[in-house]
Design an enzyme around this catalytic site. Structure first.
Site, mmCIF file in Angstrom:
data_model
loop_
_atom_site.group_PDB
_atom_site.id
_atom_site.type_symbol
_atom_site.label_atom_id
_atom_site.label_comp_id
_atom_site.label_asym_id
_atom_site.label_seq_id
_atom_site.Cartn_x
_atom_site.Cartn_y
_atom_site.Cartn_z
ATOM 1 N N LYS A 81 -60.050 137.976 -95.473
ATOM 2 C CA LYS A 81 -59.716 138.765 -94.286
ATOM 3 C C LYS A 81 -59.334 137.834 -93.131
ATOM 4 O O LYS A 81 -59.603 136.624 -93.199
ATOM 5 C CB LYS A 81 -60.913 139.637 -93.895
ATOM 6 C CG LYS A 81 -62.150 138.829 -93.534
ATOM 7 C CD LYS A 81 -63.404 139.705 -93.496
ATOM 8 C CE LYS A 81 -64.625 138.892 -93.138
ATOM 9 N NZ LYS A 81 -65.881 139.627 -93.353
ATOM 10 N N TYR A 128 -58.363 122.730 -63.241
ATOM 11 C CA TYR A 128 -58.571 123.920 -62.408
ATOM 12 C C TYR A 128 -60.002 124.014 -61.921
ATOM 13 O O TYR A 128 -60.939 123.709 -62.664
ATOM 14 C CB TYR A 128 -58.274 125.186 -63.217
ATOM 15 C CG TYR A 128 -56.823 125.466 -63.470
ATOM 16 C CD1 TYR A 128 -55.924 125.646 -62.422
ATOM 17 C CD2 TYR A 128 -56.349 125.594 -64.780
ATOM 18 C CE1 TYR A 128 -54.592 125.933 -62.668
ATOM 19 C CE2 TYR A 128 -55.015 125.882 -65.038
ATOM 20 C CZ TYR A 128 -54.141 126.049 -63.977
ATOM 21 O OH TYR A 128 -52.831 126.331 -64.229
HETATM 22 C C1 LIG Z 1 -66.800 138.866 -93.975
HETATM 23 C C2 LIG Z 1 -67.644 139.469 -95.036
HETATM 24 C C3 LIG Z 1 -68.130 138.682 -96.085
HETATM 25 C C4 LIG Z 1 -67.980 137.184 -96.129
HETATM 26 O O1 LIG Z 1 -68.996 136.588 -95.383
HETATM 27 P P1 LIG Z 1 -69.209 135.007 -95.402
HETATM 28 O O2 LIG Z 1 -70.416 134.806 -94.596
HETATM 29 O O3 LIG Z 1 -67.978 134.416 -94.810
HETATM 30 O O4 LIG Z 1 -69.365 134.626 -96.833
HETATM 31 C C5 LIG Z 1 -68.797 139.313 -97.111
HETATM 32 N N1 LIG Z 1 -68.982 140.653 -97.095
HETATM 33 C C6 LIG Z 1 -68.572 141.435 -96.091
HETATM 34 C C7 LIG Z 1 -68.828 142.894 -96.131
HETATM 35 C C8 LIG Z 1 -67.887 140.870 -95.025
HETATM 36 O O5 LIG Z 1 -67.484 141.650 -94.014
#
Ligand SMILES: *Cc1c(COP(=O)(O)O)cnc(C)c1O
Length: 366
Positions: A36, A264
């Site tokens: 993702k 800044y």
């Molecule tokens: C993002 C996500 C993962 C992956 O988590 P990590 O800590 O990066 O391994 C697994 N399951 C779900 C439902 C997620 O949203």
């Protein structure tokens, strides 16, 4: 490629991380690659192509657009959307063979109703989420019979390929009791529908795969595939390294006299004469402004602290006494100073740091 501010991604490192992680899993545990958010900023198409070559056939994303991108890149097998999708996307879910998460009974009913009105030759693939304590999405895992009823009901409507839950504190060994409780709740729900022989049963994220007794037949591997830690206190297995290195150059070197300010808001005042380098990377590139007076940049192998506020497109570092000249390459994060280190200095997680690298920063695959 424009060598102003860029990211180098080493897909061999990613593959190696994946294989090291896999070697720590129990027999019978498959890996679902979590890609993702543009593969946590690493470029989902390139990552998916490499994972496909490695034979990976299970992918997880956050929405239908990410799923479609993966299919177009050639990802085969299962792609699951782990969260909410509006019903308007049902035709895409079907045509790209994407599995949708059912978040709740209400969501399942809403999807079932919309699905009826879609011209279809096959059932929509779905998996129910079971909430075992995170209180984010899923059927209430405290009520096994409610879960069982909902699962059986919608098993008839959809092509139900599995059940999953999510652990919210598996990265913290001191919270083992809570995590074990989550797994036990999920187990009870799975047992109540064992006769359905659902194909995929999964509740482990990266941390779960490291620290928990195995349960289910799949682990959802995200952060450590990219070479980072779920939590800063975790110790990764030998050989796992960040797949991503963020580089920039020195745009200008100048002397700043004792008493002068930098940037800044004049938040940094030189307490001595110093040499300062300006780096053409800023918060619009995803280098958090919270790193003002806190970040560290690697210059000639040495740590150079960020001084003053991070600007939209530039930042300044103290390179006094370092070997630094115009157009030298610098490292904003990588193996020696990781996204986890940067994150830790501003109270966030490596996940957020790498997801934030903006699309202005070109990705180069090395
Ligand atoms: C993002 C996500 C993962 C992956 O988590 P990590 O800590 O990066 O391994 C697994 N399951 C779900 C439902 C997620 O949203």
């Amino acid at each position: 490629m424009l060598k102003r501010s860029w990211v180098e991604i080493n897909l061999d490192t990613l593959e190696n991380n994946f294989n090291i992680y896999k070697s720590h899993l129990a027999e019978g545990q498959e890996i679902m690659a979590v890609v993702k958010a543009d593969a946590y900023g690493h470029g989902d198409q390139q990552v998916a192509k490499r994972l496909d070559q490695m034979g990976v056939r299970n992918f997880a994303v956050s929405n239908i657009n990410e799923a479609v991108t993966l299919r177009m890149a050639g990802a085969k097998g299962q792609i699951i959307v782990l969260g909410y999708t509006p019903v308007e996307a049902i035709p895409q879910l079907l045509s790209y063979d994407v599995t949708q998460t059912l978040l709740s009974e209400e969501f399942a009913e809403y999807f079932a109703g919309a699905f009826k009105s879609v011209e279809k030759s096959k059932k929509l693939k779905v998996q129910f989420a079971v909430d075992t304590g995170m209180n984010r999405i899923g059927l209430d895992g405290d009520d096994v019979s409610l879960c069982e009823k909902a699962i059986r009901k919608y098993y008839e409507v959809f092509d139900m390929t599995g059940l999953f839950s999510h652990l919210c504190v598996a990265d913290t060994p001191a919270e083992k009791e809570f995590t074990d409780g989550q797994i036990a709740k999920f187990k009870a729900v799975c047992e109540s529908v064992a006769d359905l022989n659902l194909k995929y049963i999964h509740c482990m994220n990266t941390a779960g795969g490291f620290y928990c007794e195995p349960f289910g037949n799949m682990v959802r591997l995200g952060i450590t595939m990219y070479g980072l830690k779920p939590d800063y206190d975790n110790v990764l297995p030998e050989g796992i390294k960040p797949a991503l290195t963020w580089k920039s150059v020195i745009a200008q070197i100048k002397t700043v006299k004792k008493g002068e300010s930098v940037g800044y808001g004049r938040t940094f005042i030189a307490d001595r004469d110093m040499t300062v380098a300006t780096i053409p990377t800023g918060y619009a590139d995803g280098y958090s402004r919270l790193l003002s007076n806190k970040g560290v940049v690697i210059v000639g192998g040495k740590k150079a602290p960020v001084i003053g506020r991070v600007c939209m497109d530039q930042l300044m570092v103290d390179v006094t006494g370092l070997d630094a000249k115009f157009e030298d390459e610098v490292i904003l994060m990588g193996e020696d100073y990781t996204a986890d280190d940067l994150a830790n200095s501003i109270g966030t997680v490596g996940y957020e740091i790498i997801c934030a690298i903006s699309k202005r920063v070109p990705r180069e695959y090395v």
